[in-house]
Design a protein around this motif. Structure first.
Motif, mmCIF file in Angstrom:
data_model
loop_
_atom_site.group_PDB
_atom_site.id
_atom_site.type_symbol
_atom_site.label_atom_id
_atom_site.label_comp_id
_atom_site.label_asym_id
_atom_site.label_seq_id
_atom_site.Cartn_x
_atom_site.Cartn_y
_atom_site.Cartn_z
ATOM 1 N N ILE A 93 31.150 33.383 32.503
ATOM 2 C CA ILE A 93 31.084 34.579 33.333
ATOM 3 C C ILE A 93 32.327 35.432 33.096
ATOM 4 O O ILE A 93 33.381 34.925 32.711
ATOM 5 N N ILE A 94 32.176 36.735 33.317
ATOM 6 C CA ILE A 94 33.303 37.660 33.250
ATOM 7 C C ILE A 94 33.658 38.067 34.675
ATOM 8 O O ILE A 94 32.785 38.427 35.468
ATOM 9 N N VAL A 95 34.954 38.001 34.970
ATOM 10 C CA VAL A 95 35.435 38.218 36.336
ATOM 11 C C VAL A 95 36.281 39.483 36.406
ATOM 12 O O VAL A 95 37.200 39.669 35.589
ATOM 13 N N ASN A 96 35.965 40.341 37.355
ATOM 14 C CA ASN A 96 36.717 41.567 37.605
ATOM 15 C C ASN A 96 37.916 41.231 38.492
ATOM 16 O O ASN A 96 37.764 40.935 39.680
ATOM 17 N N GLN A 97 39.122 41.307 37.916
ATOM 18 C CA GLN A 97 40.329 40.932 38.660
ATOM 19 C C GLN A 97 40.872 42.056 39.543
ATOM 20 O O GLN A 97 41.880 41.864 40.225
ATOM 21 N N LEU A 98 40.214 43.213 39.539
ATOM 22 C CA LEU A 98 40.614 44.287 40.453
ATOM 23 C C LEU A 98 40.123 44.009 41.870
ATOM 24 O O LEU A 98 40.523 44.690 42.811
ATOM 25 N N VAL A 99 39.235 43.019 41.989
ATOM 26 C CA VAL A 99 38.774 42.549 43.301
ATOM 27 C C VAL A 99 39.568 41.292 43.634
ATOM 28 O O VAL A 99 39.627 40.361 42.822
ATOM 29 N N PRO A 100 40.201 41.210 44.812
ATOM 30 C CA PRO A 100 40.137 42.146 45.936
ATOM 31 C C PRO A 100 41.340 43.081 46.049
ATOM 32 O O PRO A 100 41.463 43.783 47.051
ATOM 33 N N ASP A 101 42.255 43.097 45.067
ATOM 34 C CA ASP A 101 43.481 43.876 45.225
ATOM 35 C C ASP A 101 43.213 45.376 45.335
ATOM 36 O O ASP A 101 43.815 46.053 46.162
ATOM 37 N N LEU A 102 42.333 45.908 44.485
ATOM 38 C CA LEU A 102 42.050 47.345 44.504
ATOM 39 C C LEU A 102 40.659 47.661 45.036
ATOM 40 O O LEU A 102 40.431 48.742 45.561
ATOM 41 N N THR A 103 39.739 46.734 44.866
ATOM 42 C CA THR A 103 38.366 46.917 45.358
ATOM 43 C C THR A 103 38.073 45.847 46.393
ATOM 44 O O THR A 103 38.277 44.666 46.122
ATOM 45 N N PRO A 104 37.637 46.225 47.592
ATOM 46 C CA PRO A 104 37.447 45.220 48.646
ATOM 47 C C PRO A 104 36.305 44.251 48.354
ATOM 48 O O PRO A 104 35.340 44.592 47.663
ATOM 49 N N LEU A 105 36.435 43.055 48.889
ATOM 50 C CA LEU A 105 35.368 42.064 48.803
ATOM 51 C C LEU A 105 34.218 42.458 49.716
ATOM 52 O O LEU A 105 34.419 43.095 50.763
ATOM 53 N N GLU A 106 33.016 42.051 49.320
ATOM 54 C CA GLU A 106 31.833 42.273 50.144
ATOM 55 C C GLU A 106 31.077 40.965 50.290
ATOM 56 O O GLU A 106 31.166 40.081 49.432
ATOM 57 N N ARG A 107 30.349 40.843 51.399
ATOM 58 C CA ARG A 107 29.481 39.670 51.552
ATOM 59 C C ARG A 107 28.474 39.655 50.401
ATOM 60 O O ARG A 107 27.953 40.692 50.021
ATOM 61 N N GLY A 108 28.223 38.472 49.890
ATOM 62 C CA GLY A 108 27.301 38.344 48.783
ATOM 63 C C GLY A 108 27.971 38.336 47.424
ATOM 64 O O GLY A 108 27.340 37.958 46.428
ATOM 65 N N ASP A 109 29.236 38.733 47.350
ATOM 66 C CA ASP A 109 29.947 38.696 46.073
ATOM 67 C C ASP A 109 30.075 37.258 45.572
ATOM 68 O O ASP A 109 30.336 36.334 46.360
ATOM 69 N N VAL A 110 29.903 37.077 44.274
ATOM 70 C CA VAL A 110 30.190 35.789 43.638
ATOM 71 C C VAL A 110 31.642 35.844 43.191
ATOM 72 O O VAL A 110 32.015 36.701 42.382
ATOM 73 N N ILE A 128 42.003 34.850 51.164
ATOM 74 C CA ILE A 128 41.677 35.943 50.244
ATOM 75 C C ILE A 128 42.691 35.994 49.105
ATOM 76 O O ILE A 128 42.344 36.348 47.970
ATOM 77 N N ASP A 129 43.932 35.593 49.369
ATOM 78 C CA ASP A 129 44.964 35.582 48.323
ATOM 79 C C ASP A 129 44.618 34.617 47.186
ATOM 80 O O ASP A 129 45.162 34.729 46.084
ATOM 81 N N ASN A 130 43.736 33.657 47.440
ATOM 82 C CA ASN A 130 43.355 32.691 46.402
ATOM 83 C C ASN A 130 42.275 33.219 45.465
ATOM 84 O O ASN A 130 41.982 32.599 44.444
ATOM 85 N N VAL A 131 41.689 34.355 45.813
ATOM 86 C CA VAL A 131 40.596 34.893 45.010
ATOM 87 C C VAL A 131 41.149 35.512 43.728
ATOM 88 O O VAL A 131 42.012 36.388 43.770
ATOM 89 N N VAL A 132 40.633 35.039 42.594
ATOM 90 C CA VAL A 132 41.023 35.581 41.292
ATOM 91 C C VAL A 132 40.275 36.875 41.013
ATOM 92 O O VAL A 132 40.822 37.821 40.452
ATOM 93 N N GLY A 133 39.018 36.938 41.425
ATOM 94 C CA GLY A 133 38.229 38.146 41.204
ATOM 95 C C GLY A 133 36.760 37.905 41.466
ATOM 96 O O GLY A 133 36.343 36.806 41.852
ATOM 97 N N ARG A 134 35.982 38.955 41.258
ATOM 98 C CA ARG A 134 34.529 38.895 41.475
ATOM 99 C C ARG A 134 33.824 38.781 40.129
ATOM 100 O O ARG A 134 34.053 39.574 39.212
ATOM 101 N N ALA A 135 32.946 37.791 40.017
ATOM 102 C CA ALA A 135 32.146 37.644 38.797
ATOM 103 C C ALA A 135 31.068 38.726 38.790
ATOM 104 O O ALA A 135 30.365 38.916 39.784
ATOM 105 N N PHE A 136 30.941 39.434 37.646
ATOM 106 C CA PHE A 136 29.965 40.519 37.617
ATOM 107 C C PHE A 136 28.947 40.403 36.490
ATOM 108 O O PHE A 136 27.951 41.128 36.484
ATOM 109 N N VAL A 137 29.164 39.486 35.557
ATOM 110 C CA VAL A 137 28.173 39.350 34.483
ATOM 111 C C VAL A 137 28.240 37.943 33.892
ATOM 112 O O VAL A 137 29.313 37.327 33.858
ATOM 113 N N VAL A 138 27.082 37.424 33.498
ATOM 114 C CA VAL A 138 27.022 36.197 32.703
ATOM 115 C C VAL A 138 27.053 36.634 31.239
ATOM 116 O O VAL A 138 26.177 37.365 30.781
#
Length: 248
Positions: free
Chosen positions: A70-87, A213-223
């Motif tokens: 998977i590819i992970v967007n590391q701008l989440v959550p520092d610049l883009t907020p987390l949302e329910r349902g995010d992987v 939330i500080d432990n979150v590396v980022g949001r996965a957005f694509v396989v």
């Protein structure tokens, strides 16, 4: 043929040879510059923008299958907020993963692995991270399960279309629970609900199952791999529709 003519031809041949050598050296120099720039760009992208991880378990099936990349967007959550349902991919909050013994590698293999990790083409630390779906944000009240086997967030029942359940089972969690998410923390669950050691089953750890939330590396957005499983990862906003306006 005069000596002057012979000397002139020799000089021309030597000059042509020198130009060829210089051309080869310039070509090699340009290749080296391109390689260094590519490595630096890859490092910066991996450090600040995106990272690759592989899936080490079955806890997110059918959304993610073991050994998927998977590819992970590391701008989440520092610049883009987390949302329910995010992987999301996150570092172990403490006690979620068993202690892992490092397997010694031959020096050459270790060096190659380090370089690939440096440029983001390898993810040797995947086994030190977890991937789950965000169910609750700070302050959310989460209860499971109602008479229909559904989980609710802030009093709103969820129709979780992404959940994998055993045949004939309609209850989205084997065990009932009732929690309120701590400040600056998340409640996360795997999509493979009957085979996921997620927030529900880490309540005996120091943080009682919550993920800072500080432990979150980022949001996965694509396989990204394998090719036949390539897909964008949805966070199913329709599932959580109305939760923000829930009664709590």
């Amino acid at each position: 043929m005069t000596e002057e003519t012979i000397t002139t031809r020799s000089d021309r041949a030597g000059s042509a040879s020198a130009r060829r050598k210089r051309g080869i050296l310039l070509f090699l120099r340009d290749l080296l510059v391109i390689f260094v720039v590519a490595v630096l760009v890859s490092f910066l992208i991996k450090t600040f923008l995106i990272r690759s991880f592989f899936i080490p378990s079955q806890s997110m099936e059918e959304t993610l299958v073991k050994d998927d990349r998977i590819i992970v967007n590391q701008l989440v959550p520092d610049l883009t907020p987390l949302e329910r349902g995010d992987v999301v991919v996150f570092k172990d909050p403490g006690g979620w993963l068993p202690a892992r013994v490092e397997t010694p590698q031959p020096p050459l293999v270790a060096a190659v692995d380090w370089f690939l990790a440096f440029v983001g083409l390898s993810a040797p630390d995947s086994n030190d991270h977890l991937v789950k779906r965000v169910i609750g944000l700070p302050g959310d009240h989460i209860v499971c399960c109602n008479a229909l086997g559904q989980m609710s967030v802030n009093g709103v029942p969820l129709d979780e279309t992404y959940v994998a359940l055993p045949p004939g089972e309609s209850k989205v969690s084997r065990d009932d629970f009732d929690v309120e998410v701590r400040d600056d923390s998340l409640w996360v669950m795997g999509d493979n609900r009957y085979n996921s050691k997620d927030s529900r089953y880490n309540t005996e750890t120091p943080l009682e199952g919550f993920v800072p939330i500080d432990n979150v590396v980022g949001r996965a957005f694509v396989v990204s791999w394998p090719i036949d499983h390539w897909m964008w990862l949805d966070n199913y906003p329709q599932v959580f529709d109305g939760v923000d306006e829930g009664t709590g």
